[in-house]
Enzyme design. Structure first.
Site, PDB file in Angstrom:
ATOM      1  CE  LYS A 119      79.761  89.602  29.024  1.00 15.67           C
ATOM      2  NZ  LYS A 119      80.407  88.732  28.046  1.00 15.67           N
ATOM      3  CE  LYS A 202      84.806  88.491  37.103  1.00 19.56           C
ATOM      4  NZ  LYS A 202      84.436  87.445  36.155  1.00 19.56           N
ATOM      5  CE  LYS A 205      87.862  89.591  29.323  1.00 14.73           C
ATOM      6  NZ  LYS A 205      88.079  88.207  29.017  1.00 14.73           N
TER       7      LYS A 205
END
Ligand code: AMP
Ligand code: TRP
Length: 341
Positions: A119, A202, A205
């Site tokens: 991130k 994966k 969203k």
């Protein structure tokens, strides 16, 4: 302190950062409901808004996403009487215990977290301090309730190991057996639902391609279209799941089917061996619509009464505090922090 027996208690959290997917349903909510139904544990579920704000959140969208996530829990079958359902920021103990754990956890532990590295990326100088400390807050979420079992997807395994490390270091440093060493619960056919466009990534969203995921808000036609266009190979389905070893996209669709149908991947293979994708994909789409449409309809119904959602969350927060407050107080006592009486 004598070793204590811990009440079997499940804790899990999901961030209200918008955009719920089939991955959240199969990897999290469906299993949460099963744990509630099993009756073996007390079940505590949290909308982790303090985790969400470790990256920028538009305030209005955060409010909406929090209520929508509450509606998702309720629509999937979480019963706010049998389980405790609340948002993290309404229970001050999460932030308080997180601070105490910031002083237990080591910089090196945090720096090794792959989610932090992913991130923050190359821009870590500019990431929030909260994003770095995120796993200490997560440990606080869990240990504030002395939770013994934490159902999560595969991606959260490393954070749970860190939670165990924090509990063990606290117990060791203060010479107590106060915090349980929590067990991760990562099981079922769909703990890692993959992208419909790339079976090695994966379903998320945040994937730029909407075709890569099934959103809980997708209508029946969209769901059918996404499965029809899902990437696969030209081979038909073999006899056994083991034969799909080198076919990640095929395996993913079988896992999704098994998760939705409440069965095992082997059972799905036994039923569909020899079928081509032209036969299997429409069946998968039909099953997905059958399972997901009632949930999205129920979410829309619940979302029509925001005041009621807020009441449910406030009541959940009160019940959460009743468990959390004595544990936080005891933690502070163990650490020698003075309180007036
Ligand atoms: P997130 O939306 O990433 O905060 O995830 C919330 C919960 O859903 C966590 O328990 C995740 O592990 C789970 N989850 C999210 N995406 C997936 C996925 N593609 N497959 C399985 N579980 C998932
Ligand atoms: N980090 C988890 C995720 O992104 C969310 C989370 C926060 C959580 N606190 C938790 C999950 C405690 C389980 C237990 O999915």
């Amino acid at each position: 302190m004598a070793e204590q027996a811990f009440t079997p208690r499940v804790f899990s959290g999901i961030q209200p950062s918008g955009g719920l997917t089939l991955g959240n349903y199969l990897g999290a909510l469906k299993r949460f409901v099963e744990m509630q139904e099993a009756g073996t544990y007390e079940t505590v579920f949290c909308l982790v808004d303090l985790h969400a704000i470790t990256v920028w959140q538009d305030p209005d969208k955060l409010t909406h996403a929090t209520r929508e996530l509450a509606a998702f829990f309720l629509a999937c079958g979480i019963d706010p009487e049998r389980s405790i359902l609340f948002n993290q920021s309404q229970v001050p103990g999460h932030a308080q215990l997180a601070w105490l754990f910031n002083c237990v956890a080591r910089m090196g532990w945090m720096g090794r977290m792959t989610q932090w590295k992913d991130k923050a990326g190359k821009n870590s100088e500019n990431a929030s301090l909260g994003l770095f400390a995120y796993p200490a807050l997560m440990a606080a979420d869990i240990l504030l309730y002395h939770a013994t079992h934490v159902p999560v997807g595969e991606d959260q395994k490393q954070h749970l190991e860190l939670t165990r490390d924090i509990a063990a270091k606290f117990n060791h440093d203060y010479g107590v057996e106060f915090f349980p060493i929590t067990e991760p619960v990562i099981e079922g056919p769909a703990t890692r639902v993959m992208s419909l466009r790339d079976g090695t990534r994966k379903m998320s969203k945040s994937d730029p391609s909407d075709m890569s995921r099934i959103n809980m808000s997708d209508d029946a036609d969209t769901i059918a279209q996404k499965f029809r266009k899902a990437r696969t190979d030209p081979e038909p389905l073999p006899e056994t799941y083991a034969d799909l070893k080198d076919r990640p996209e095929a395996r993913n669709l079988i896992d999704i089917y098994a998760g939705l149908a409440d069965t095992t991947a082997d059972a799905v293979m036994a039923e569909h061996a020899g079928a081509g994708w032209g036969t299997f994909k429409p069946k998968l789409a039909e099953l997905a619509v059958e399972k997901l449409s009632p949930i999205s309809a129920e979410m829309a119904r619940i979302m029509a009464d925001e005041a009621e959602i807020d009441r449910v969350l406030a009541r959940g927060a009160d019940r959460a505090c009743a468990i959390a407050d004595p544990i936080l107080t005891r933690t502070m006592d163990v650490m020698g922090l003075v309180r007036g009486s």
